[in-house]
Design a protein around this motif. Structure first.
Motif, PDB file in Angstrom:
ATOM      1  N   TRP A  58       0.836  -1.208   0.000  1.00 39.98           N
ATOM      2  CA  TRP A  58       0.000   0.000   0.000  1.00 39.98           C
ATOM      3  C   TRP A  58       0.866   1.251   0.000  1.00 39.98           C
ATOM      4  N   ILE A  59       2.028   1.172   0.607  1.00 39.37           N
ATOM      5  CA  ILE A  59       2.963   2.309   0.528  1.00 39.37           C
ATOM      6  C   ILE A  59       3.424   2.466  -0.925  1.00 39.37           C
ATOM      7  N   VAL A  62       0.378   4.041  -2.858  1.00 37.20           N
ATOM      8  CA  VAL A  62       0.136   5.457  -2.554  1.00 37.20           C
ATOM      9  C   VAL A  62       1.278   6.322  -3.092  1.00 37.20           C
ATOM     10  N   ALA A  66       1.144   9.102  -6.004  1.00 38.30           N
ATOM     11  CA  ALA A  66       1.548  10.482  -5.695  1.00 38.30           C
ATOM     12  C   ALA A  66       2.505  11.033  -6.751  1.00 38.30           C
ATOM     13  N   ARG A  71       0.030  18.094  -8.028  1.00 40.30           N
ATOM     14  CA  ARG A  71       0.692  18.967  -7.053  1.00 40.30           C
ATOM     15  C   ARG A  71       2.177  18.581  -6.930  1.00 40.30           C
ATOM     16  N   ARG A  73       4.568  19.102  -4.817  1.00 40.77           N
ATOM     17  CA  ARG A  73       5.140  18.604  -3.560  1.00 40.77           C
ATOM     18  C   ARG A  73       4.705  17.169  -3.260  1.00 40.77           C
ATOM     19  N   TRP A  74       3.534  16.786  -3.721  1.00 37.57           N
ATOM     20  CA  TRP A  74       3.135  15.385  -3.561  1.00 37.57           C
ATOM     21  C   TRP A  74       4.029  14.484  -4.417  1.00 37.57           C
ATOM     22  N   ALA A  77       7.177  14.163  -2.581  1.00 37.62           N
ATOM     23  CA  ALA A  77       7.029  13.281  -1.410  1.00 37.62           C
ATOM     24  C   ALA A  77       6.964  11.817  -1.853  1.00 37.62           C
ATOM     25  N   LEU A  80      10.359  10.668  -3.032  1.00 31.98           N
ATOM     26  CA  LEU A  80      11.323  10.476  -1.935  1.00 31.98           C
ATOM     27  C   LEU A  80      11.050   9.157  -1.193  1.00 31.98           C
ATOM     28  N   ILE A  81       9.771   8.855  -0.983  1.00 29.82           N
ATOM     29  CA  ILE A  81       9.438   7.563  -0.349  1.00 29.82           C
ATOM     30  C   ILE A  81       9.930   6.416  -1.243  1.00 29.82           C
ATOM     31  N   PHE A 136      11.844  13.791  -7.931  1.00 31.74           N
ATOM     32  CA  PHE A 136      11.895  14.461  -6.620  1.00 31.74           C
ATOM     33  C   PHE A 136      12.393  15.904  -6.761  1.00 31.74           C
ATOM     34  N   LEU A 140      10.196  19.258  -6.063  1.00 28.92           N
ATOM     35  CA  LEU A 140      10.575  20.192  -4.999  1.00 28.92           C
ATOM     36  C   LEU A 140      10.948  21.556  -5.559  1.00 28.92           C
ATOM     37  N   ARG A 141      11.026  21.591  -6.899  1.00 28.18           N
ATOM     38  CA  ARG A 141      11.405  22.833  -7.584  1.00 28.18           C
ATOM     39  C   ARG A 141      12.778  23.320  -7.105  1.00 28.18           C
ATOM     40  N   LEU A 142      13.685  22.378  -6.927  1.00 29.27           N
ATOM     41  CA  LEU A 142      15.054  22.788  -6.591  1.00 29.27           C
ATOM     42  C   LEU A 142      15.634  23.536  -7.782  1.00 29.27           C
TER      43      LEU A 142
ATOM     44  N   ALA B   7      18.713  26.106  -3.916  1.00 29.33           N
ATOM     45  CA  ALA B   7      17.895  26.799  -2.931  1.00 29.33           C
ATOM     46  C   ALA B   7      16.543  26.115  -2.814  1.00 29.33           C
ATOM     47  N   GLU B  12       9.944  24.682   2.971  1.00 25.97           N
ATOM     48  CA  GLU B  12       9.570  23.651   1.997  1.00 25.97           C
ATOM     49  C   GLU B  12       9.857  22.240   2.514  1.00 25.97           C
ATOM     50  N   LEU B  16       7.291  19.290   2.985  1.00 25.41           N
ATOM     51  CA  LEU B  16       7.534  18.007   2.318  1.00 25.41           C
ATOM     52  C   LEU B  16       7.426  16.846   3.313  1.00 25.41           C
ATOM     53  N   ASP B  19       3.883  16.177   3.999  1.00 26.30           N
ATOM     54  CA  ASP B  19       3.232  15.419   2.920  1.00 26.30           C
ATOM     55  C   ASP B  19       3.619  13.949   2.962  1.00 26.30           C
ATOM     56  N   ILE B  20       4.901  13.695   3.253  1.00 25.04           N
ATOM     57  CA  ILE B  20       5.352  12.293   3.356  1.00 25.04           C
ATOM     58  C   ILE B  20       4.593  11.592   4.473  1.00 25.04           C
ATOM     59  N   LEU B  23       1.086  10.757   3.266  1.00 19.83           N
ATOM     60  CA  LEU B  23       1.069   9.622   2.330  1.00 19.83           C
ATOM     61  C   LEU B  23       1.274   8.299   3.080  1.00 19.83           C
ATOM     62  N   ALA B  27      -1.336   5.190   3.470  1.00 17.26           N
ATOM     63  CA  ALA B  27      -0.983   3.818   3.080  1.00 17.26           C
ATOM     64  C   ALA B  27      -1.213   2.846   4.237  1.00 17.26           C
TER      65      ALA B  27
END
Lengths: 152, 174
Positions: A58-59, A62, A66, A71, A73-74, A77, A80-81, A136, A140-142, B7, B12, B16, B19-20, B23, B27
């Motif tokens: 399920w992780i 999800v 995502a 969005r 940032r989702w 996220a 990153l997971i 990612f 994150l708009r790095l 940056a 942020e 983040l 949000d993690i 999620l 789950a």
């Protein structure tokens, strides 16, 4: 390069999300077989094997979904997971290979006749980590820091 | 700032992490809900009894195990001798191709029948009914006591072999 980047990012999102959404299906359908695949890594204490087998698919679902979200940032996220999971999977498969455990990785199939893990699983995971990292960073708009107006 | 570096807008990282958490929480809730709503026959217990699982017992006893893809490879290897630890009537009803019958209860008496085929170094592959059967593991431990050095257990056994379409030989001969 600027024209290619959005296409690359879309493809990266589709690849990462597609693989994780696909990977979770067999595990959700047959948690008992997936628990056996988890057990065969011989890393976790027995008391944690079933809990992981119940929750991990399920992780994957999800976080895979995502990565496709509108969005940013989702997406970050989720990516990153996924990077974290891939890092753990890669370490676990490496350990199995070193210990000579001839078992399937349990990545996409829980069938008893699924192919035994080998070095290609590691190559695939590294490629996926690279794609997930791109998703990612984009989510994150790095971006490069703006120049400091005070700087000489 | 951090000239030449990357940056991230202020806060942020915290957003983040939030949000993690959302999620992961989603789950976990879905996973728990899905497991609770499965039919009881398909529901996985939260804590499994892995200590009594045949693979765990083999691991603790130092008996190597091999899974279905590896069994298929070993069956192609003429040096490997496959031993069926089930009762003779089960063996006659169906067994892995080339397997010899050596029920765990008769191991001592019947081992002599295969003396010409076996040396202490012969690779032996043992199986019984499946994951709920301990006969093959018991036979593996006996054979190791008798001096056989290369004993491997196929925990999936006959049940898994036939479930995945493996060829079956019938009758009293291998």
């Amino acid at each position: 390069m600027n024209r290619i980047r959005p296409v690359f990012l879309w493809l990266a999102r589709l690849a990462v999300a597609g693989l994780f959404l696909t990977a979770c299906v067999a595990k959700i359908r047959d948690p008992e077989s997936f628990a056996l695949a988890v057990y065969r890594y011989r890393i976790l204490p027995g008391s944690l094997v079933n809990i992981l087998a119940i929750l991990l698919p399920w992780i994957e679902l999800v976080s895979g979904a995502a990565v496709l979200a509108a969005r940013p940032r989702w997406r970050a996220a989720g990516a990153l997971i996924i990077m974290g999971m891939l890092a753990v999977f890669t370490a676990a498969i490496s350990l199995s290979l070193v210990r000579g455990i001839e078992a399937s990785c349990g990545c996409f199939s829980t069938r008893a006749d699924a192919a035994v893990s080998d070095g290609w699983n590691l190559v695939r995971n590294v490629a996926l980590i690279w794609l997930a990292a791109a998703v990612f960073l984009d989510g994150l708009r790095l971006r490069p820091s703006p120049p400091d107006p005070q700087a000489p | 700032m951090n000239p030449g570096g990357l940056a991230v807008r202020r806060g942020e990282i915290y957003r983040l992490l939030g949000d993690i958490s959302v999620l992961l929480a989603l789950a976990i809730v879905l996973g728990i809900f899905a497991n609770l709503t499965r039919p009881s026959s398909a529901r996985l217990p939260w804590v499994g009894d892995w200590k009594h699982h045949i693979e765990h017992r083999a691991f603790r006893a130092g008996v190597p195990v091999v899974f279905l893809p590896g069994v298929r490879v070993r069956l192609q290897d003429s040096a490997t001798v496959v031993l069926d630890a089930r009762e003779p009537e089960n063996y006659e009803a169906g067994h892995l191709p080339g397997a010899l019958s050596l029920p765990v209860g008769q191991a001592e008496e019947r081992l002599g029948d295969y003396a010409a085929l076996l040396t202490p170094q012969t690779p032996l592959l043992l199986y019984c009914d499946g994951a709920n059967c301990a006969d093959a593991l018991e036979l593996a431990l006996k054979l190791r006591e008798y001096g056989f050095e290369d004993v491997t257990l196929y925990p999936g056994g006959y049940a898994e072999w036939t479930e995945y379409g493996g060829r079956v030989a019938r009758g009293g001969e291998p």
